[in-house]
Scaffold this active site. Structure first.
Site, PDB file in Angstrom:
ATOM      1  CD  GLU A  24      -3.060   0.810   2.075  1.00  0.00           C
ATOM      2  OE1 GLU A  24      -3.616   1.927   2.712  1.00  0.00           O
ATOM      3  OE2 GLU A  24      -3.485  -0.413   2.376  1.00  0.00           O
ATOM      4  CE1 TYR A 352      -2.952  -0.782   8.897  1.00  0.00           C
ATOM      5  CE2 TYR A 352      -4.882  -1.824   9.715  1.00  0.00           C
ATOM      6  CZ  TYR A 352      -4.325  -0.944   8.780  1.00  0.00           C
ATOM      7  OH  TYR A 352      -5.002  -0.260   7.839  1.00  0.00           O
ATOM      8  CB  CYS A 822     -39.410  45.424   7.796  1.00  0.00           C
ATOM      9  SG  CYS A 822     -39.708  47.298   7.358  1.00  0.00           S
ATOM     10  CB  CYS A 844     -43.258  50.920   6.564  1.00  0.00           C
ATOM     11  SG  CYS A 844     -41.528  50.134   6.224  1.00  0.00           S
TER      12      CYS A 844
END
Length: 925
Positions: A24, A352, A822, A844
């Site tokens: 590997e 391992y 808002c 508004c």
């Protein structure tokens, strides 16, 4: 997989056969070649392959009596990659939902083409292929990638698998004489995981990134234009653990409690007795009990228990325990721990390091491993004691419940007093592995524990003391301790007066943020990831800026991480919870042992996750709202927003490759655009007066090429002429006169809407659809309070509240009144209707917002304005609370006209609901 005929050994008439061996990593190829070439005729020869990093080692060897000429080379991890076909790889090439069934392929990338050519050339010259990949699922998958490349070059190869757990000579020599066949099921399980993760990760990552990146100012270490807001099936549940604990920590409310403590001093020492009720949260109750004890303070010993206590050594070391203990003892991250462990493994000092097994096989020679450690200056003398039968210290290790059938627990494989090239962490990790192994084969620590219970006025108290008789394994496992403390000697029925008897107060504390060991434990219990990959998922949270480590090595979510989890949580679809991934991991394990088929699991999983994706995208407004709580809106163009996917309307008639889809932009407007953007800029602009739109299954019978799916529209009554219906089933193919006329009358929102201002800039208009689609807009990003926007926050550092009011209020009516809907400043106007002509009111100035309040109704009655405005309601947090950041998120309510009657019209010149265009004071401006 059809392997070549013939057994392992024999069958060649005594002639040497050519064998290709593949490891590997280059270092493993070099190490194994060195072991196998020892004492062999001709020794070890080295030559270059096509890749300069992957040498070819040649030597002679005998395998089960068969003479072999060995060629040994290597890959560098995975040889192949899994990805979509080219037409799906570009982010804007398709609707992300298509990725759940788009074709994929596994191929050797260009940067590994030299390794592939080496394998092909060597395979053509050989009769055998022996695979020396790591003996876990991932290694088995890489083995089959090598098999695919090699067998394409030579279909007559006889394929074998070498299984080993340590890079030491005896293990390697044993492995080459006991070759087995590769395990297709292990490889299938990894292929399954790769494809599931690719499809889920790519679809959600594209969706999140394209939907959110350009909409908000996400200031991270990277350029936010190139920011990837990734999603991973393991990564997100891991983030969920971090965020959920953070919410629990932040939402904790400290409570004071009271408890009674008693001490008794004698010549033998001091005993501290604890109240067996624990504590009371009510002071009066605690005080009453305390007064009772004070009035009758005589202590009576009611029970004495003496027993032997054992503290058992730890189980043999698995990967997960190695990561947790390295984090707890040395503050090493799991990712760094695995890197150091891999270095020690490749150098042959430990076995391992990726294993789930926590029990040794009966075949393992444990005493031989201990024997090798006798010469160490720190623990050598303890190893000698273990091997001395007279010391009686040896104990066969206990076994846990995990066995991956591939590797033994992690243990030392080679003695070392410390190598010169090792870092401090290499020394510490090697020491941990050795001491842990020696502890496993040792007797438990032994102590005598005495517990005493007493009675004061009917209230029970207890105290205990411990005397350690034999430390045993604790002598070598210095990372743990077992504190011992003596208490005075008491007899049953003995009475005495306490030295102190006090009523003490305390405060409850919040649960701490998760440490690395805590997070690994959560992942293990929930089945998220494997022992070999858990550290990678944790590291990904840090790399993606979803979480940070605090100075005390605990995890805290960033604003981005918390916003994403909050958004999915608000959807009610708990994609950040571990349950879905845990089921996937269980299914993958079932595939690896053959109880389920790969195709069956893949189909079921993708169907389930596709449904999740469609549901999440349909509720994407929740994600937008959550982001708006933490991040300021961006001034960048949102032209890319229509690429976030949507319902398909038709095939694009310009590029003929991608689909035209219906999309709602974050500002609330709708459009139909090509998914091939920016390569294809085909777009159909829709009227800006649309409040809702959804693609239907109805197909237009006129427009070609088809099919062209019709769209069900809902318009805002105030923004279209009275002779048009609010509901309309329309077609964008060109045959719909109604849509064309409304575009001419109302304009297109995409070209007329202004963007939300950034931090420190003046307020700009926004429409009601934007506000209704983003509750997070209702909460100021500076102080987290509702009732004003971030542009008008008194705590905003860049500009004063007064200055912003003066800049934004128009000359015809300066005011400190702000819209409750808002947060925009209101303008003082004069009504011009027959009923209220001359009457002044505040309204508004934002286009599409209908908030107003009569001036003469404001005489100290703030509730009047609230009655006519949107109602605000906080959204209490679910699932244990979210702390202070979740308050103040608003939900909408209906409006009424200035006369208190249902709205029937408005001025088409300035948008004012109090008059019509023919008497508009702004007419002609």
């Amino acid at each position: 997989m059809a392997y070549g005929g013939g057994g392992c050994g024999g069958g060649s008439g005594g002639r040497a056969i050519r064998v290709l061996n593949v490891a590997e990593k280059p270092s493993v190829a070099k190490a194994v070649s060195g072991f196998l070439s020892k004492n062999q005729q001709g020794g070890l020869r080295v030559r270059d392959g096509r890749s300069r990093y992957n040498k070819i080692f040649e030597f002679n060897h005998t395998v089960n009596g068969q003479p072999c000429h060995m060629s040994f080379t290597s890959v560098t991890g995975h040889l192949m990659e899994l990805d979509f076909d080219d037409r799906f790889r570009r982010w804007h090439s398709c609707d992300p939902v298509d990725l759940y069934h788009a074709s994929v392929r596994k191929f050797v990338p260009e940067d590994k083409s030299d390794i592939r050519r080496t394998l092909e050339e060597e395979a053509r010259k050989c009769q055998w292929l022996i695979l020396w990949l790591d003996c876990d699922r991932e290694g088995e998958n890489i083995a089959f990638e090598v098999i695919e490349v090699c067998t394409q070059a030579n279909r007559n190869l006889n394929v074998w698998r070498a299984r080993f757990s340590a890079l030491i000579e005896r293990e390697i020599q044993n492995s080459v004489q006991n070759l087995v066949r590769p395990n297709q099921l292990f490889a299938d399980a990894v292929d399954l995981r790769q494809e599931i993760d690719l499809r889920i990760g790519a679809s959600f990552t594209r969706f999140q990134t394209m939907f959110l990146r350009d909409a908000f100012m996400i200031n991270l270490a990277t350029d936010d234009r190139n920011l990837v807001i990734s999603y991973g099936p393991c990564q997100f549940p891991t983030l969920g653990f971090v965020v959920e604990r953070y919410w629990e920590n932040q939402s904790h409310e400290a409570e004071e409690f009271w408890t009674i403590n008693c001490t008794h001093n004698t010549d033998e020492g001091t005993a501290n007795f604890k109240w067996m009720r624990g504590h009371f949260f009510d002071y009066t109750c605690a005080a009453i009990v305390y007064e009772m004890c004070i009035q009758e303070p005589t202590v009576t010993v009611t029970e004495i228990k003496e027993q032997e206590k054992l503290k058992y050594p730890p189980l043999p070391l698995s990967t997960l325990e190695l990561e947790k203990r390295a984090s707890r003892f040395f503050h090493m991250s799991p990712a760094h721990t695995m890197k150091v462990a891999e270095d020690l493994y490749q150098a042959g000092f430990i076995s391992y390091p990726r294993t789930e097994t926590d029990g040794f096989s009966e075949k393992t020679d444990l005493r031989a491993i201990v024997f090798e450690q006798q010469g160490h200056p720190l623990w050598g003398s303890y190893a000698q004691l273990l091997l001395n039968p007279e010391a009686g210290l040896w104990r066969n290790p206990s076994s846990g419940r995990h066995d991956d059938k591939a590797h033994p627990p992690i243990h030392p494989t080679r003695f070392s007093p410390g190598e010169s090239g090792w870092s401090r962490d290499h020394h510490r990790l090697y020491e941990l592995v050795v001491r842990h192994f020696l502890a496993c084969v040792s007797q438990p620590a032994k102590a005598a524990e005495t517990s005493v219970e007493i009675d004061i006025a009917g209230e029970a108290f207890s105290s205990s003391g411990r005397v350690i008789h034999a430390k045993n394994y604790l002598d070598v496992y210095t990372f743990e301790s077992w504190g011992g403390s003596m208490i005075p000697t008491y007899t049953l029925g003995q009475q005495f007066m306490p030295t102190t008897l006090t009523l003490d107060s305390g405060v409850t504390r919040p649960p701490p943020l998760l440490s690395e060991a805590d997070l690994l434990t959560c992942m293990d219990k929930a089945g998220i990831g494997t022992d070999a990959t858990m550290h990678e998922h944790i590291q990904k949270l840090l790399d993606r800026h979803y979480a940070i480590k605090t100075p005390d090595i605990r995890f805290s979510p960033t604003n981005l991480g918390e916003a994403l989890v909050m958004g999915y949580d608000d959807m009610g679809y708990e994609l950040w919870k571990p349950y879905l991934r845990a089921m996937m991991e269980s299914d993958m394990k079932a595939v690896s042992i053959g109880t389920k088929r790969k195709t069956e699991v893949l189909e079921t999983c993708l169907q389930q996750m596709k449904a999740c994706f469609i549901d999440a995208r349909a509720n994407k407004g929740k994600l937008f709202e959550a982001m708006a709580i933490f991040f300021e809106r961006s001034n960048r163009s949102n032209d890319n927003q229509h690429n976030t996917g949507g319902d398909v309307v038709r095939k694009c008639s310009i590029c003929h490759e991608s689909d035209l889809v219906l999309k709602q932009k974050p500002d609330g407007h709708f459009m139909v655009g090509c998914l091939g953007f920016p390569q294809c800029r085909n777009v159909v602009w829709l009227p800006g007066s649309i409040s809702q739109a959804a693609v239907t299954h109805d197909i237009c019978g006129i427009c070609t090429p088809g099919p062209v799916f019709k769209i069900q529209f809902k318009f805002r009554r105030l923004e279209i002429p009275p002779n048009y219906n609010v509901d309309h089933l329309g077609c964008i193919g060109g045959c719909d006169d109604t849509l064309r006329q409304l575009v001419e009358i109302c304009g297109t929102g995409a070209r007329t809407a202004s963007s939300v201002s950034g931090r420190g800039q003046g307020a700009t208009s926004s429409n009601s659809a934007q506000r209704s689609s983003s509750r997070g807009r209702m909460a100021c990003v500076y102080c987290r309070q509702t009732g004003h926007s971030s542009d008008f926050c008194p705590s905003q550092p860049s500009r004063s509240h007064t200055a912003r009011n003066q800049e934004t209020n128009p000359p015809n009516g300066e005011s400190s009144i702000h819209c409750n809907s808002c947060g925009e400043p209101c303008v003082l106007r004069t009504a011009n209707t027959a009923t209220n002509r001359g009457r002044k009111f505040f309204s508004c100035q934002s286009q599409g917002c209908n908030f107003f309040i009569w001036e003469d109704s404001m005489n100290g009655a703030s509730s009047v304005s609230r009655a006519n405005a949107r109602s605000f309601a906080s959204n209490p947090s679910r699932r244990g609370g979210r702390g202070s950041r979740t308050g103040g998120r608003a939900s909408g309510a209906a409006f009424v006209s200035a006369t208190g009657e249902p709205i029937s019209g408005r001025c088409f010149n300035c948008g004012d609901p109090s008059h019509f265009a023919n008497v508009c004071p702004n007419r002609g401006r």
